[in-house]
Design a protein around this motif. Sequence first.
Motif, PDB file in Angstrom:
ATOM      1  N   ALA A 191      77.250 -12.653 -26.466  1.00 56.35           N
ATOM      2  CA  ALA A 191      77.118 -13.373 -27.740  1.00 56.35           C
ATOM      3  C   ALA A 191      75.807 -14.143 -27.811  1.00 56.35           C
ATOM      4  O   ALA A 191      75.105 -14.106 -28.822  1.00 56.35           O
ATOM      5  CB  ALA A 191      78.303 -14.323 -27.930  1.00 56.35           C
ATOM      6  N   ILE A 192      75.460 -14.848 -26.726  1.00 55.48           N
ATOM      7  CA  ILE A 192      74.241 -15.653 -26.787  1.00 55.48           C
ATOM      8  C   ILE A 192      72.987 -14.777 -26.774  1.00 55.48           C
ATOM      9  O   ILE A 192      72.007 -15.064 -27.454  1.00 55.48           O
ATOM     10  CB  ILE A 192      74.189 -16.733 -25.672  1.00 55.48           C
ATOM     11  N   ALA A 220      77.043 -21.978 -28.301  1.00 47.14           N
ATOM     12  CA  ALA A 220      77.118 -22.646 -26.994  1.00 47.14           C
ATOM     13  C   ALA A 220      77.692 -21.681 -25.955  1.00 47.14           C
ATOM     14  O   ALA A 220      78.507 -20.824 -26.270  1.00 47.14           O
ATOM     15  CB  ALA A 220      77.981 -23.893 -27.088  1.00 47.14           C
ATOM     16  N   PHE A 221      77.258 -21.841 -24.714  1.00 44.72           N
ATOM     17  CA  PHE A 221      77.712 -21.011 -23.590  1.00 44.72           C
ATOM     18  C   PHE A 221      78.390 -21.920 -22.584  1.00 44.72           C
ATOM     19  O   PHE A 221      77.838 -22.931 -22.189  1.00 44.72           O
ATOM     20  CB  PHE A 221      76.494 -20.309 -22.970  1.00 44.72           C
ATOM     21  N   ASP A 222      79.619 -21.570 -22.177  1.00 45.41           N
ATOM     22  CA  ASP A 222      80.398 -22.447 -21.306  1.00 45.41           C
ATOM     23  C   ASP A 222      80.987 -21.664 -20.138  1.00 45.41           C
ATOM     24  O   ASP A 222      81.768 -20.742 -20.336  1.00 45.41           O
ATOM     25  CB  ASP A 222      81.526 -23.088 -22.139  1.00 45.41           C
ATOM     26  N   HIS A 254      79.374 -25.427 -16.271  1.00 42.03           N
ATOM     27  CA  HIS A 254      78.209 -25.845 -17.042  1.00 42.03           C
ATOM     28  C   HIS A 254      78.403 -25.416 -18.495  1.00 42.03           C
ATOM     29  O   HIS A 254      78.850 -24.310 -18.756  1.00 42.03           O
ATOM     30  CB  HIS A 254      76.928 -25.191 -16.515  1.00 42.03           C
ATOM     31  N   LYS A 255      78.023 -26.311 -19.404  1.00 41.82           N
ATOM     32  CA  LYS A 255      78.010 -25.965 -20.824  1.00 41.82           C
ATOM     33  C   LYS A 255      76.555 -25.982 -21.270  1.00 41.82           C
ATOM     34  O   LYS A 255      75.821 -26.919 -20.944  1.00 41.82           O
ATOM     35  CB  LYS A 255      78.820 -26.977 -21.634  1.00 41.82           C
ATOM     36  N   VAL A 256      76.139 -24.936 -21.973  1.00 46.42           N
ATOM     37  CA  VAL A 256      74.755 -24.839 -22.425  1.00 46.42           C
ATOM     38  C   VAL A 256      74.722 -24.774 -23.943  1.00 46.42           C
ATOM     39  O   VAL A 256      75.341 -23.895 -24.550  1.00 46.42           O
ATOM     40  CB  VAL A 256      74.057 -23.583 -21.840  1.00 46.42           C
ATOM     41  N   ASP A 257      74.013 -25.724 -24.556  1.00 48.09           N
ATOM     42  CA  ASP A 257      73.771 -25.698 -26.001  1.00 48.09           C
ATOM     43  C   ASP A 257      72.319 -25.291 -26.213  1.00 48.09           C
ATOM     44  O   ASP A 257      71.425 -25.836 -25.570  1.00 48.09           O
ATOM     45  CB  ASP A 257      74.000 -27.078 -26.615  1.00 48.09           C
ATOM     46  N   THR A 258      72.103 -24.349 -27.114  1.00 52.39           N
ATOM     47  CA  THR A 258      70.748 -23.858 -27.350  1.00 52.39           C
ATOM     48  C   THR A 258      70.307 -24.182 -28.772  1.00 52.39           C
ATOM     49  O   THR A 258      71.038 -23.942 -29.736  1.00 52.39           O
ATOM     50  CB  THR A 258      70.679 -22.334 -27.124  1.00 52.39           C
TER      51      THR A 258
END
Length: 200
Positions: free
Chosen positions: A122-123, A177-179, A183-187
């Motif tokens: 998705a990301i 967002a990737f979780d 770790h959670k990553v917001d781009t």
Amino acid sequence: MLILTLLLLLLLLLITGYAANSILYNRAVYPEESFVKVKKYGLPMLLIEDESVKSFLSNLTSQIAEWLEAGKLQRVVLVIMSKATGEVLERWNFRIETDNEVVEKGVSREKSDKEIMREIQAIMRQVASSITYLPCLDEACVFDVLAYTDADVAVPFTWIESDPKLIANPQMVKLHAFDTKIHKVDTLVSYKNDEWDEEE
């Protein structure tokens, strides 16, 4: 700690590997012929073949791995600048939240490979599709990577302190967002807003 290591590896590959390569390709920072197509995570991806860029990204990944594993990394920012003037044209901001219970106490957080794969796909699709929102970069560009860490980390001598390379009054596009459950990553992509002159 095997699951932490695997999720850490996936996260690093995503940010400093495939996402960085996708951005450099789609934003034409390097010519098309500098990239080779590979298939990863069920998606076709492009990887740069330029040895100096590969070496830069590899060194970046190994250093970021240390900070990430220790829970000391707050964000990674890929910056695209004008080669001629040094003006910042785009900032690809990957903000990272780490579950400190996992890092400090070894608490287990599980997530299936299938779930993680779906989020990576998705990301990566979003990185590619977000290009349609961005203005054309019609000049030669260079890139740099900024790492935001906790104040108490040891910084290697090969790294130098930098200003944040901000863009005045930017336009912004927020990505999915990737979780990993650790770790959670917001781009967020910021880019230079060239306002049209409507006064005729």
